[in-house]
Design an enzyme around this catalytic site. Structure first.
Site, PDB file in Angstrom:
ATOM      1  N   LEU A 107       6.166 -12.591   0.464  1.00  0.00           N
ATOM      2  CA  LEU A 107       6.559 -14.288   0.746  1.00  0.00           C
ATOM      3  C   LEU A 107       5.404 -15.389   0.191  1.00  0.00           C
ATOM      4  O   LEU A 107       4.552 -14.863   0.143  1.00  0.00           O
ATOM      5  CB  LEU A 107       6.312 -14.230   2.397  1.00  0.00           C
ATOM      6  CG  LEU A 107       7.655 -13.513   3.204  1.00  0.00           C
ATOM      7  CD1 LEU A 107       7.143 -13.625   4.573  1.00  0.00           C
ATOM      8  CD2 LEU A 107       8.660 -14.077   2.950  1.00  0.00           C
ATOM      9  N   ASP A 108       6.061 -16.140  -0.213  1.00  0.00           N
ATOM     10  CA  ASP A 108       5.277 -17.226  -1.040  1.00  0.00           C
ATOM     11  C   ASP A 108       4.089 -17.658  -0.089  1.00  0.00           C
ATOM     12  O   ASP A 108       4.326 -17.575   1.255  1.00  0.00           O
ATOM     13  CB  ASP A 108       6.130 -18.370  -1.409  1.00  0.00           C
ATOM     14  CG  ASP A 108       5.415 -19.424  -2.003  1.00  0.00           C
ATOM     15  OD1 ASP A 108       4.980 -19.278  -3.293  1.00  0.00           O
ATOM     16  OD2 ASP A 108       4.883 -20.504  -1.468  1.00  0.00           O
ATOM     17  N   VAL A 109       2.785 -18.214  -0.670  1.00  0.00           N
ATOM     18  CA  VAL A 109       1.914 -18.737   0.239  1.00  0.00           C
ATOM     19  C   VAL A 109       2.268 -19.616   1.220  1.00  0.00           C
ATOM     20  O   VAL A 109       1.518 -19.582   2.241  1.00  0.00           O
ATOM     21  CB  VAL A 109       0.714 -19.045  -0.682  1.00  0.00           C
ATOM     22  CG1 VAL A 109       1.102 -20.317  -1.470  1.00  0.00           C
ATOM     23  CG2 VAL A 109      -0.423 -19.197   0.045  1.00  0.00           C
TER      24      VAL A 109
END
Length: 304
Positions: A107-109
């Site tokens: 998952l993206d930051v």
């Protein structure tokens, strides 16, 4: 019976098969004292090393497949070690006596929500592979004018830099004015795909949370930064989803739904979350205990 080297390493918990193939290509793996090459097969008694360190391997039928459902907060990196010292999704996971946790996708930051971890590299590899088309659901808040024509384009498919992409389903989920919530589903895990799809319609994603992976849903009772280990039935659901044989054992107490067991797990999670926050506020980051460290596989990045 011999098996492919990358499959044995993945099952031992050192990363996905793709990551193990990269290690072999880089010349970091040896078998019985000789440098390994892609395509090598190994017997059960082979001595395998990564960067000179002996790898403990077991036959597939001797390993217990474990799966964690982690509630990822925004701001955490989906990498094992971040060179900038930012917090990672691995910092608060329970310590294992053997093997290691492998993230099922990323998952993206700036994306929160459900992130699965498993000790079974083969399971992780299959769940991530696009051929199995495992459905992911996200709750997304967008800023901007959204009309039915835009939604139809997102369902039909739009051209992105990485190729055609689309949402399988889009459901309005409330909101006011230019801030609207939608629940969207897709069966791919390409980098930042949810954000890129909405941005293709000139609207901005202001919040993004994964709420479901297959039929495994994010338990809202688990705090951000906390986790819940899946029971045997849930683990076997995921295994059946990708054509794997069912597991027969579990580390989860058969009385896991009892009041005492729930309180024990909740206390463990609270301690981990509190310890991590204290380290962050002190200007440090949660360090990986020496007992959990393994040779680096350069796992980094993010998606969605």
């Amino acid at each position: 019976m011999s098996e492919k080297l990358q499959k044995v390493l993945a099952r031992a918990g050192h990363g996905s098969r793709r990551e193990m193939e990269a290690l072999i290509t880089e010349g970091r793996v040896s078998v019985d004292g000789k440098a390994a090459t892609l395509g090598d097969r190994v017997e059960s008694n082979a001595v395998i090393r990564i960067d000179g360190h002996v790898v403990k391997t077991k036959p597939a039928d001797e390993l217990i497949c474990r799966v964690l459902a982690y509630h990822k907060p925004e701001g955490e990196m989906c990498t094992r070690h971040d060179p900038e010292g930012r917090p990672t999704v691995f910092d608060r996971l329970p310590i294992l006596s053997e093997g290691r946790w492998i993230a099922v996708g990323r998952l993206d930051v700036n994306t929160s929500g459900l992130l699965l971890f498993t000790t079974d590299g083969e399971l992780a590899n299959r769940l991530m592979h696009p051929s199995h088309e495992v459905e992911r659901e996200y709750a997304v808040r967008v800023f901007g004018e959204v009309n039915e024509a835009m939604l139809q384009r997102l369902r039909k498919g739009v051209q992105l830099e990485v190729g055609m992409a689309k949402f399988n389903k889009i459901k309005p989920a409330g909101g006011e004015g230019l801030n609207q919530w939608f629940n969207v589903t897709l069966t791919e895990g390409r980098n930042r795909e949810v954000r890129r799809l909405w941005e293709s319609q000139e609207v901005q994603v202001s919040r993004l949370m994964r709420v479901r992976y297959g039929d495994v849903k994010l338990d809202r009772g688990v705090p951000r930064g906390g986790w819940q280990e899946l029971k045997l039935t849930e683990v076997n659901y995921l295994r059946s989803l990708v054509g794997m044989q069912p597991e027969t054992e579990s580390k989860v107490d058969v009385h896991a739904d009892s009041k005492g067991s729930r309180h024990k797990q909740a206390a463990q999670i609270r301690r981990a979350v509190k310890r991590h926050k204290e380290l962050q506020s002190a200007g440090g980051r949660a360090r990986t205990p020496a007992s959990r460290r393994r040779p680096s596989t350069r796992n980094s990045g993010g998606s969605k």
